[in-house]
Scaffold this motif. Structure first.
Motif, PDB file in Angstrom:
ATOM      1  N   CYS A 117       2.211   6.946  -6.629  1.00  0.00           N
ATOM      2  CA  CYS A 117       1.176   7.927  -7.008  1.00  0.00           C
ATOM      3  C   CYS A 117       1.605   9.356  -6.688  1.00  0.00           C
ATOM      4  O   CYS A 117       0.877  10.295  -7.017  1.00  0.00           O
ATOM      5  N   GLY A 118       2.736   9.515  -6.053  1.00  0.00           N
ATOM      6  CA  GLY A 118       3.240  10.848  -5.765  1.00  0.00           C
ATOM      7  C   GLY A 118       2.988  11.334  -4.354  1.00  0.00           C
ATOM      8  O   GLY A 118       3.325  12.462  -4.017  1.00  0.00           O
ATOM      9  N   ILE A 119       2.411  10.495  -3.516  1.00  0.00           N
ATOM     10  CA  ILE A 119       2.160  10.881  -2.133  1.00  0.00           C
ATOM     11  C   ILE A 119       3.420  10.561  -1.322  1.00  0.00           C
ATOM     12  O   ILE A 119       4.040   9.513  -1.494  1.00  0.00           O
ATOM     13  N   ASN A 120       3.809  11.464  -0.446  1.00  0.00           N
ATOM     14  CA  ASN A 120       5.037  11.294   0.325  1.00  0.00           C
ATOM     15  C   ASN A 120       4.802  10.302   1.471  1.00  0.00           C
ATOM     16  O   ASN A 120       4.395  10.676   2.569  1.00  0.00           O
ATOM     17  N   ALA A 121       5.078   9.022   1.205  1.00  0.00           N
ATOM     18  CA  ALA A 121       4.910   7.973   2.213  1.00  0.00           C
ATOM     19  C   ALA A 121       6.173   7.132   2.314  1.00  0.00           C
ATOM     20  O   ALA A 121       6.123   5.946   2.624  1.00  0.00           O
ATOM     21  N   VAL A 122       7.321   7.756   2.052  1.00  0.00           N
ATOM     22  CA  VAL A 122       8.585   7.013   2.061  1.00  0.00           C
ATOM     23  C   VAL A 122       8.922   6.536   3.469  1.00  0.00           C
ATOM     24  O   VAL A 122       9.375   5.401   3.651  1.00  0.00           O
ATOM     25  N   LYS A 123       8.690   7.376   4.477  1.00  0.00           N
ATOM     26  CA  LYS A 123       8.990   6.969   5.856  1.00  0.00           C
ATOM     27  C   LYS A 123       8.129   5.777   6.270  1.00  0.00           C
ATOM     28  O   LYS A 123       8.603   4.864   6.947  1.00  0.00           O
ATOM     29  N   SER A 124       6.887   5.781   5.860  1.00  0.00           N
ATOM     30  CA  SER A 124       6.005   4.656   6.173  1.00  0.00           C
ATOM     31  C   SER A 124       6.472   3.387   5.468  1.00  0.00           C
ATOM     32  O   SER A 124       6.402   2.292   6.029  1.00  0.00           O
ATOM     33  N   LEU A 125       6.963   3.534   4.251  1.00  0.00           N
ATOM     34  CA  LEU A 125       7.483   2.384   3.520  1.00  0.00           C
ATOM     35  C   LEU A 125       8.720   1.817   4.214  1.00  0.00           C
ATOM     36  O   LEU A 125       8.875   0.596   4.323  1.00  0.00           O
ATOM     37  N   ILE A 126       9.571   2.682   4.730  1.00  0.00           N
ATOM     38  CA  ILE A 126      10.761   2.228   5.458  1.00  0.00           C
ATOM     39  C   ILE A 126      10.363   1.475   6.728  1.00  0.00           C
ATOM     40  O   ILE A 126      10.952   0.437   7.059  1.00  0.00           O
ATOM     41  N   VAL A 127       9.353   1.963   7.420  1.00  0.00           N
ATOM     42  CA  VAL A 127       8.869   1.285   8.628  1.00  0.00           C
ATOM     43  C   VAL A 127       8.312  -0.095   8.277  1.00  0.00           C
ATOM     44  O   VAL A 127       8.563  -1.083   8.982  1.00  0.00           O
ATOM     45  N   CYS A 128       7.589  -0.186   7.177  1.00  0.00           N
ATOM     46  CA  CYS A 128       7.023  -1.472   6.757  1.00  0.00           C
ATOM     47  C   CYS A 128       8.119  -2.468   6.384  1.00  0.00           C
ATOM     48  O   CYS A 128       8.043  -3.652   6.734  1.00  0.00           O
ATOM     49  N   VAL A 129       9.142  -1.989   5.676  1.00  0.00           N
ATOM     50  CA  VAL A 129      10.250  -2.873   5.315  1.00  0.00           C
ATOM     51  C   VAL A 129      10.979  -3.338   6.579  1.00  0.00           C
ATOM     52  O   VAL A 129      11.359  -4.507   6.690  1.00  0.00           O
ATOM     53  N   ALA A 130      11.162  -2.442   7.545  1.00  0.00           N
ATOM     54  CA  ALA A 130      11.793  -2.838   8.809  1.00  0.00           C
ATOM     55  C   ALA A 130      10.941  -3.889   9.528  1.00  0.00           C
ATOM     56  O   ALA A 130      11.481  -4.841  10.106  1.00  0.00           O
ATOM     57  N   GLY A 131       9.624  -3.731   9.498  1.00  0.00           N
ATOM     58  CA  GLY A 131       8.741  -4.719  10.109  1.00  0.00           C
ATOM     59  C   GLY A 131       8.858  -6.080   9.441  1.00  0.00           C
ATOM     60  O   GLY A 131       8.848  -7.114  10.110  1.00  0.00           O
ATOM     61  N   VAL A 155       0.841  -1.205   0.000  1.00  0.00           N
ATOM     62  CA  VAL A 155       0.000   0.000   0.000  1.00  0.00           C
ATOM     63  C   VAL A 155       0.876   1.255   0.000  1.00  0.00           C
ATOM     64  O   VAL A 155       0.627   2.199  -0.765  1.00  0.00           O
ATOM     65  N   CYS A 156       1.912   1.269   0.829  1.00  0.00           N
ATOM     66  CA  CYS A 156       2.806   2.433   0.882  1.00  0.00           C
ATOM     67  C   CYS A 156       3.556   2.612  -0.428  1.00  0.00           C
ATOM     68  O   CYS A 156       3.765   3.747  -0.876  1.00  0.00           O
ATOM     69  N   LEU A 157       3.945   1.515  -1.057  1.00  0.00           N
ATOM     70  CA  LEU A 157       4.633   1.606  -2.345  1.00  0.00           C
ATOM     71  C   LEU A 157       3.719   2.191  -3.408  1.00  0.00           C
ATOM     72  O   LEU A 157       4.145   3.031  -4.215  1.00  0.00           O
ATOM     73  N   ILE A 158       2.464   1.786  -3.406  1.00  0.00           N
ATOM     74  CA  ILE A 158       1.492   2.348  -4.349  1.00  0.00           C
ATOM     75  C   ILE A 158       1.316   3.840  -4.093  1.00  0.00           C
ATOM     76  O   ILE A 158       1.248   4.640  -5.041  1.00  0.00           O
ATOM     77  N   LEU A 159       1.259   4.229  -2.825  1.00  0.00           N
ATOM     78  CA  LEU A 159       1.128   5.648  -2.500  1.00  0.00           C
ATOM     79  C   LEU A 159       2.351   6.441  -2.964  1.00  0.00           C
ATOM     80  O   LEU A 159       2.223   7.559  -3.482  1.00  0.00           O
ATOM     81  N   VAL A 160       3.537   5.883  -2.801  1.00  0.00           N
ATOM     82  CA  VAL A 160       4.760   6.564  -3.244  1.00  0.00           C
ATOM     83  C   VAL A 160       4.762   6.700  -4.761  1.00  0.00           C
ATOM     84  O   VAL A 160       5.125   7.741  -5.305  1.00  0.00           O
TER      85      VAL A 160
END
Length: 84
Positions: A47-61, A40-45
């Motif tokens: 699409c141009g929405i700034n969700a890189v920090k959330s994507l990093i948290v998900c990858v860490a999880g 979901v975060c990758l799709i948001l990124v």
């Protein structure tokens, strides 16, 4: 409040038996949920929405989940015998 169990450990009630659990299911389900959130975060990124920090948290999880699955694989015998 009774002070005998605090002063004399022999006066304590016996503790409950440990429940036999399957940590593999728990860790796998948690890792799968992190994977869905990462998609979901990758799709948001994309699409141009700034969700890189959330994507990093998900990858860490997901990394932590894989590490826990590895730990569970090598230590399954130890925690499974406690529930018998």
């Amino acid at each position: 409040m009774k002070l005998a169990p605090i002063i004399d450990p022999g006066a304590r009630k016996p503790g409950p038996k440990p429940a036999q659990v399957d940590l593999h299911r728990v860790f796998f389900l948690g890792t799968a949920l992190w994977l869905v959130a990462a998609i979901v975060c990758l799709i948001l990124v994309l699409c141009g929405i700034n969700a890189v920090k959330s994507l990093i948290v998900c990858v860490a999880g997901m990394i932590i989940g894989v590490l826990l699955l590895t730990w569970e694989h090598f230590n399954r015998w130890y925690y499974r015998r406690l529930g018998k």
